[in-house]
Design a protein around this motif. Sequence first.
Motif, PDB file in Angstrom:
ATOM      1  N   PRO A   1       6.978  -9.507 -10.531  1.00  0.00           N
ATOM      2  CA  PRO A   1       5.915  -8.704 -11.148  1.00  0.00           C
ATOM      3  C   PRO A   1       5.469  -7.592 -10.203  1.00  0.00           C
ATOM      4  O   PRO A   1       5.490  -7.743  -8.979  1.00  0.00           O
ATOM      5  CB  PRO A   1       4.792  -9.714 -11.397  1.00  0.00           C
ATOM      6  CG  PRO A   1       5.430 -11.060 -11.304  1.00  0.00           C
ATOM      7  CD  PRO A   1       6.579 -10.922 -10.363  1.00  0.00           C
ATOM      8  N   TYR A   2       5.058  -6.483 -10.795  1.00  0.00           N
ATOM      9  CA  TYR A   2       4.641  -5.352  -9.980  1.00  0.00           C
ATOM     10  C   TYR A   2       3.392  -5.678  -9.166  1.00  0.00           C
ATOM     11  O   TYR A   2       3.244  -5.212  -8.031  1.00  0.00           O
ATOM     12  CB  TYR A   2       4.377  -4.140 -10.873  1.00  0.00           C
ATOM     13  CG  TYR A   2       3.899  -2.934 -10.104  1.00  0.00           C
ATOM     14  CD1 TYR A   2       4.798  -2.135  -9.412  1.00  0.00           C
ATOM     15  CD2 TYR A   2       2.546  -2.603 -10.067  1.00  0.00           C
ATOM     16  CE1 TYR A   2       4.364  -1.032  -8.696  1.00  0.00           C
ATOM     17  CE2 TYR A   2       2.102  -1.505  -9.352  1.00  0.00           C
ATOM     18  CZ  TYR A   2       3.021  -0.722  -8.674  1.00  0.00           C
ATOM     19  OH  TYR A   2       2.583   0.371  -7.959  1.00  0.00           O
ATOM     20  N   GLU A   3       2.494  -6.485  -9.744  1.00  0.00           N
ATOM     21  CA  GLU A   3       1.269  -6.838  -9.020  1.00  0.00           C
ATOM     22  C   GLU A   3       1.586  -7.588  -7.734  1.00  0.00           C
ATOM     23  O   GLU A   3       0.930  -7.402  -6.705  1.00  0.00           O
ATOM     24  CB  GLU A   3       0.344  -7.677  -9.908  1.00  0.00           C
ATOM     25  CG  GLU A   3      -0.191  -6.958 -11.139  1.00  0.00           C
ATOM     26  CD  GLU A   3       0.836  -6.870 -12.254  1.00  0.00           C
ATOM     27  OE1 GLU A   3       1.912  -7.507 -12.108  1.00  0.00           O
ATOM     28  OE2 GLU A   3       0.577  -6.155 -13.242  1.00  0.00           O
ATOM     29  N   GLU A   4       2.606  -8.418  -7.772  1.00  0.00           N
ATOM     30  CA  GLU A   4       2.967  -9.195  -6.590  1.00  0.00           C
ATOM     31  C   GLU A   4       3.548  -8.305  -5.500  1.00  0.00           C
ATOM     32  O   GLU A   4       3.186  -8.446  -4.318  1.00  0.00           O
ATOM     33  CB  GLU A   4       3.977 -10.274  -6.987  1.00  0.00           C
ATOM     34  CG  GLU A   4       4.416 -11.177  -5.845  1.00  0.00           C
ATOM     35  CD  GLU A   4       5.401 -12.230  -6.302  1.00  0.00           C
ATOM     36  OE1 GLU A   4       6.363 -12.491  -5.567  1.00  0.00           O
ATOM     37  OE2 GLU A   4       5.200 -12.776  -7.414  1.00  0.00           O
ATOM     38  N   THR A   5       4.437  -7.386  -5.866  1.00  0.00           N
ATOM     39  CA  THR A   5       5.008  -6.505  -4.856  1.00  0.00           C
ATOM     40  C   THR A   5       3.983  -5.496  -4.346  1.00  0.00           C
ATOM     41  O   THR A   5       4.023  -5.089  -3.182  1.00  0.00           O
ATOM     42  CB  THR A   5       6.211  -5.749  -5.440  1.00  0.00           C
ATOM     43  OG1 THR A   5       5.811  -5.056  -6.635  1.00  0.00           O
ATOM     44  CG2 THR A   5       7.329  -6.709  -5.780  1.00  0.00           C
ATOM     45  N   ALA A   6       3.051  -5.073  -5.203  1.00  0.00           N
ATOM     46  CA  ALA A   6       2.010  -4.156  -4.744  1.00  0.00           C
ATOM     47  C   ALA A   6       1.071  -4.832  -3.758  1.00  0.00           C
ATOM     48  O   ALA A   6       0.521  -4.179  -2.859  1.00  0.00           O
ATOM     49  CB  ALA A   6       1.222  -3.625  -5.944  1.00  0.00           C
ATOM     50  N   LEU A   7       0.897  -6.135  -3.887  1.00  0.00           N
ATOM     51  CA  LEU A   7      -0.020  -6.859  -3.006  1.00  0.00           C
ATOM     52  C   LEU A   7       0.662  -7.280  -1.714  1.00  0.00           C
ATOM     53  O   LEU A   7       0.077  -7.158  -0.627  1.00  0.00           O
ATOM     54  CB  LEU A   7      -0.570  -8.090  -3.739  1.00  0.00           C
ATOM     55  CG  LEU A   7      -1.579  -8.950  -2.976  1.00  0.00           C
ATOM     56  CD1 LEU A   7      -2.832  -8.139  -2.634  1.00  0.00           C
ATOM     57  CD2 LEU A   7      -1.940 -10.192  -3.781  1.00  0.00           C
TER      58      LEU A   7
ATOM     59  N   ASP B   1       5.688   1.791 -13.347  1.00  0.00           N
ATOM     60  CA  ASP B   1       6.005   0.455 -12.852  1.00  0.00           C
ATOM     61  C   ASP B   1       7.422   0.505 -12.284  1.00  0.00           C
ATOM     62  O   ASP B   1       8.404   0.489 -13.028  1.00  0.00           O
ATOM     63  CB  ASP B   1       5.909  -0.559 -13.997  1.00  0.00           C
ATOM     64  CG  ASP B   1       5.998  -1.995 -13.501  1.00  0.00           C
ATOM     65  OD1 ASP B   1       6.505  -2.203 -12.384  1.00  0.00           O
ATOM     66  OD2 ASP B   1       5.564  -2.908 -14.233  1.00  0.00           O
TER      67      ASP B   1
END
Length: 305
Positions: free
Chosen positions: A55-61, A268
Amino acid sequence: MTLATATAEPATRTPAPGPRGPRRRGRWGTHIFLLAVSLAFLAPLALAVYASLRPYEETALHGYLSLPDHLSFDYYKRAYTESGMGKYFANTMIIAIPAVILTLFLASFAAFAIARLRVRGGLVLLMVFTAGNLLPQQVIVTPLYVLFREIPLPWWMSDSLSMYDSYWAVMITHVGFQVGFCVFVLSSFMRSLPQEILEAAIVDGAGVWTQYWRITLPLCRPALAALATLEFTWIYNDFLWALIFISNPDKLPITSSLNNLRGQFFTDYNLLAAGSVLVALPTILVFLLLQRHFIAGLTLGSSKG
């Protein structure tokens, strides 16, 4: 020293050890270098596949090189549906398959005339075909754009009634740019074929078409397979010519479908990576199917002195 000992002495000698140490070290060095180059080329693809499963949220974090908490194929389904990839893939096949077939057909004609028939001025003709590959494509963008708008086509060949905004414009442009390279490769390959085969066919009464179609082309199968792999990859991955010569978005090739995955204010990149992997799969499949012929076409003639 007796005769028996003189004759038996050479049999007891052992061969001197060759320089195996430096040769083995050089071979190990070659393998390490090739492995490093292979990893360098595979690293972007591996990173794209890895990012497309997260997920993009995981890589962004946590960053793209962090360990994953969740892996799934959801992005691949979204990339295929949201980009309309099926329609664009069909458009690409309409352009790429006829362009590859026509390129190889015309190039094999010219190469046969230059290498096997030994026509007058064949060397100059080969130099002209080869020099065409040195012309930058961007130089003739404007002349081709104006020319294609002036060439009329019937309604069943183009909705715009001209070559502009049609598959024909992109297809003919690819054929024109790729024929020179294919002529150069095929003529070099045909020169390496035994001339006695063609002479025997002429004695048996074979005409020019029989010499070309039934004798020369079957012998050029490895070279044709290698060129077909390269040409399909180059035409499939093209983005410039379709963007210039096609204005109808429903006719654009698959490379343009990735633009549909980019938002106006947010992109994304994990979804874009999944779309890129899906776009690259057909070229990988073509290479795997023609791998044996492709390698044979590249290595033919390497052992000839």
